[in-house]
Design a protein around this motif. Structure first.
Motif, PDB file in Angstrom:
ATOM      1  N   ARG A   1      -1.409   7.430  -2.203  1.00  0.00           N
ATOM      2  CA  ARG A   1      -2.069   6.747  -3.317  1.00  0.00           C
ATOM      3  C   ARG A   1      -3.271   7.713  -3.992  1.00  0.00           C
ATOM      4  NH1 ARG A   1      -2.287   2.811  -7.056  1.00  0.00           N
ATOM      5  NH2 ARG A   1      -2.407   4.860  -8.333  1.00  0.00           N
ATOM      6  N   LYS A   2      -4.026   8.560  -3.162  1.00  0.00           N
ATOM      7  CA  LYS A   2      -4.634   9.426  -3.738  1.00  0.00           C
ATOM      8  C   LYS A   2      -4.119  10.538  -4.574  1.00  0.00           C
ATOM      9  CE  LYS A   2      -8.275   9.039  -0.309  1.00  0.00           C
ATOM     10  NZ  LYS A   2      -9.008   9.434   1.245  1.00  0.00           N
TER      11      LYS A   2
ATOM     12  N   GLU B   1      -5.446   1.417  -0.386  1.00  0.00           N
ATOM     13  CA  GLU B   1      -4.331   2.222  -0.816  1.00  0.00           C
ATOM     14  C   GLU B   1      -3.203   1.398  -1.692  1.00  0.00           C
ATOM     15  OE1 GLU B   1      -3.169   4.293   2.937  1.00  0.00           O
ATOM     16  OE2 GLU B   1      -4.307   5.959   2.102  1.00  0.00           O
TER      17      GLU B   1
ATOM     18  N   GLN C   1       1.039  -0.867   0.048  1.00  0.00           N
ATOM     19  CA  GLN C   1       0.108   0.119  -0.116  1.00  0.00           C
ATOM     20  C   GLN C   1       0.912   1.235  -0.131  1.00  0.00           C
ATOM     21  OE1 GLN C   1      -3.541  -0.072   0.745  1.00  0.00           O
ATOM     22  NE2 GLN C   1      -3.656  -2.398   1.308  1.00  0.00           N
TER      23      GLN C   1
END
Length: 289
Positions: free
Chosen positions: A116-117, A159, A112
């Motif tokens: 991520r965003k 994520e 993860q």
């Protein structure tokens, strides 16, 4: 060619022996062995635990197809040293366990990232800022291959660094030989990351694909995002169309049925959903056994 079904062991029963009994009841001959064997994660089992597991497996004429560890399934921001100490180092014990249980596959989780965003392409980020992640996976795959097993990397929700086909293909291209490592495609988790399941998605993933992991799930009719939990028969994605293609191609000789993610619908009957999923697939696709 006949294709065998399985379910994650933790889904089949509250204890390891009861989970195995449920496999027998459902006529499942192979296991996707995940955490929770005698109350322990796989990498914490000792040889006594493993020998007990082998005994109860043999009593029921069952075998392990995939040893589904949780290794590498954390945020890469924890750093190289953390991953080497808390994941790569634990692989040695997993391999000793595998030598006794003799699975075909050993599962690693795609990691993860808390970024991520803000990340358009996770592989682009790894190539420029996190090359060590690729190097650690390559080392893990080398160790697994050396012992005669095949590594499989499963995408996650949340994520995960895998959110689309291109990120997955780029990552696996870096890892190399398909015979040594393959993708475990968790259909619904990739859907949660924004990639709706379809035959086209499967066809694009096929060069790296090796293990099929399916769940139900519904969108709300307005957007394609996963919203509701459901059994396979009522899923919004083309379950049978995709699954028939997977079965025909033969890259996943065992197919794993897992519990659906999403929000429970207040008007939906979730009773015996896993059993219903198994019988739905067997009724609809004659190659299943």
């Amino acid at each position: 060619m006949p294709v065998r079904l399985t379910v994650p062991t933790s889904l089949a029963g509250p204890t390891f022996p009861k989970a195995l009994d449920q496999h027998v009841t459902w006529n499942l001959s192979v296991l996707d062995l995940d955490d929770g064997v005698y109350g322990k994660p796989i990498d914490e089992l000792n040889l006594t635990d493993v020998r007990r597991a082998v005994a109860v497996l043999e009593e029921r004429n069952l075998s392990v197809y995939c040893l589904s560890t949780s290794l590498f399934g954390q945020e890469i921001e924890r750093g190289r040293d953390y991953f080497r100490l808390h994941h790569l180092a634990r692989l040695d014990r997993v391999l000793k366990i595998a030598e006794v249980l003799k699975p075909r596959l050993i599962r690693l989780l795609a990691p993860q990232t808390i970024k991520r965003k803000d990340m358009k392409d996770s592989f682009d980020f790894l190539r420029t800022h996190g090359r060590w992640v690729l190097e650690i996976f390559q080392e893990a795959i080398d160790r697994i291959d050396l012992k005669g097993f095949r590594a499989t990397i499963q995408n996650q929700a949340g994520e995960c660094i895998f959110s689309n086909v291109q990120e997955i293909l780029s990552f696996f291209k870096e890892l190399g030989n398909r015979e040594r490592v393959c993708l475990s495609w968790d259909v619904q988790s990739l859907w949660q990351m924004g990639t709706f399941p379809s035959v086209d998605v499967y066809e694009k993933l096929k060069p790296v694909f090796g293990y099929y992991h399916l769940r139900g799930g519904q969108h709300d009719g307005l957007r394609p995002d996963l919203r509701w939990r459901s059994c396979l028969e009522d899923a919004s994605w083309p379950v049978l169309e995709v699954t028939r293609r997977v079965v025909k191609d033969g890259f996943s000789p065992v197919i794993c049925v897992d519990r659906s993610l999403g929000i429970p619908r207040p008007d939906y009957d979730y009773g015996n959903c896993t059993e219903r999923d198994i019988w739905f697939l067997r009724k609809s696709i004659p190659e299943f056994r």
